[in-house]
Scaffold this motif. Structure first.
Motif, short mmCIF file in Angstrom:
data_model
loop_
_atom_site.label_atom_id
_atom_site.label_comp_id
_atom_site.label_asym_id
_atom_site.label_seq_id
_atom_site.Cartn_x
_atom_site.Cartn_y
_atom_site.Cartn_z
N TYR A 124 0.56 -10.74 -38.55
CA TYR A 124 0.39 -10.09 -39.84
C TYR A 124 -0.82 -10.66 -40.58
O TYR A 124 -1.22 -11.79 -40.36
N LEU A 125 -1.36 -9.85 -41.46
CA LEU A 125 -2.39 -10.29 -42.39
C LEU A 125 -1.93 -9.88 -43.78
O LEU A 125 -1.95 -8.69 -44.12
N GLN A 126 -1.49 -10.87 -44.55
CA GLN A 126 -1.07 -10.62 -45.92
C GLN A 126 -2.28 -10.79 -46.83
O GLN A 126 -2.90 -11.85 -46.82
N GLY A 161 -4.07 -5.71 -56.30
CA GLY A 161 -2.83 -5.48 -55.58
C GLY A 161 -2.75 -6.24 -54.27
O GLY A 161 -3.66 -6.99 -53.91
N SER A 162 -1.65 -6.01 -53.56
CA SER A 162 -1.40 -6.69 -52.29
C SER A 162 -1.10 -5.68 -51.20
O SER A 162 -0.61 -4.56 -51.47
N LEU A 163 -1.34 -6.10 -49.97
CA LEU A 163 -1.07 -5.26 -48.82
C LEU A 163 -0.87 -6.17 -47.61
O LEU A 163 -1.54 -7.21 -47.49
N ARG A 164 0.04 -5.78 -46.73
CA ARG A 164 0.20 -6.51 -45.49
C ARG A 164 -0.05 -5.56 -44.32
O ARG A 164 0.61 -4.52 -44.21
N VAL A 165 -0.98 -5.91 -43.48
CA VAL A 165 -1.24 -5.14 -42.27
C VAL A 165 -0.67 -5.88 -41.07
O VAL A 165 -0.58 -7.11 -41.07
N SER A 166 -0.25 -5.10 -40.09
CA SER A 166 0.43 -5.65 -38.92
C SER A 166 -0.34 -5.35 -37.65
O SER A 166 -1.06 -4.35 -37.57
N SER A 195 -1.17 -1.44 -38.07
CA SER A 195 -0.52 -0.52 -39.00
C SER A 195 -0.45 -1.19 -40.37
O SER A 195 -0.71 -2.39 -40.50
N GLY A 196 -0.10 -0.38 -41.37
CA GLY A 196 0.11 -0.93 -42.70
C GLY A 196 -1.03 -0.75 -43.67
O GLY A 196 -0.94 -1.14 -44.84
N GLY A 197 -2.13 -0.18 -43.20
CA GLY A 197 -3.24 0.07 -44.11
C GLY A 197 -2.90 1.15 -45.13
O GLY A 197 -1.87 1.82 -45.03
N GLY A 198 -3.76 1.29 -46.13
CA GLY A 198 -3.53 2.30 -47.14
C GLY A 198 -4.41 2.09 -48.35
O GLY A 198 -5.37 1.32 -48.31
N LEU A 199 -4.05 2.79 -49.40
CA LEU A 199 -4.78 2.71 -50.67
C LEU A 199 -4.04 1.78 -51.62
O LEU A 199 -2.83 1.94 -51.82
N VAL A 200 -4.77 0.84 -52.19
CA VAL A 200 -4.16 -0.11 -53.12
C VAL A 200 -5.13 -0.33 -54.28
O VAL A 200 -6.35 -0.26 -54.10
N GLN A 201 -4.60 -0.58 -55.44
CA GLN A 201 -5.43 -0.83 -56.61
C GLN A 201 -5.99 -2.24 -56.60
O GLN A 201 -5.39 -3.15 -56.01
N PRO A 202 -7.12 -2.45 -57.23
CA PRO A 202 -7.66 -3.82 -57.34
C PRO A 202 -6.62 -4.76 -57.95
O PRO A 202 -5.93 -4.40 -58.90
#
Length: 127
Positions: free
Chosen positions: A79-81, A15-20, A6-13
């Motif tokens: 997690y993958l930050q 930016g940061s995202l954490r998937v679980s 979970s945790g995917g989505g749209l992010v701008q170049p």
């Protein structure tokens, strides 16, 4: 025995995202866990892994310095930050578990080492 990302989505170049990756039916700490990604028209690529014994982490050259893999044993989740994301990071991200004996670190980013896979979560990096 199940892995759920979970945790995917749209992010701008930039930016940061954490998937679980949450596990059910087993204890993640007992196994090596890997994160992989697959972009359209490309082969699946190993991104990061964390071992079961000492929690050592390994990263592909394409993400090294931008990505951190970690494990929360209390939540049975890995997690993958991801930081400083680039458009080329766009892919479906999968977590996977290996029930095989420990191997050399060179094999930890090979998908053939892993035998339980999640369904994936889409990460899109775009402005």
């Amino acid at each position: 025995v199940q892995l759920v990302e979970s945790g995917g989505g749209l992010v701008q170049p930039g930016g940061s995202l954490r998937v679980s990756c949450a596990a059910s039916g087993f204890t993640l700490d007992d196994y090596a866990i890997g994160w992989f990604r697959q972009a359209p028209g490309k082969e699946r690529e190993g991104v990061a892994s964390i071992t079961n014994k000492d929690g050592s982490s390994y990263y592909s050259d394409s993400v090294k310095g931008r990505v951190t893999i970690s494990r929360d044993n209390a939540k049975n989740t890995v997690y993958l930050q991801m930081n400083n994301l680039k458009p080329e990071d766009t892919a479906v991200y999968y977590c996977a578990l290996s029930s095989l004996p420990p191997v050399s670190k060179d094999l930890l980013l090979h998908d053939a080492y892993y035998d339980v896979w999640g369904q994936g979560t889409q990460v899109t990096v775009s402005s």
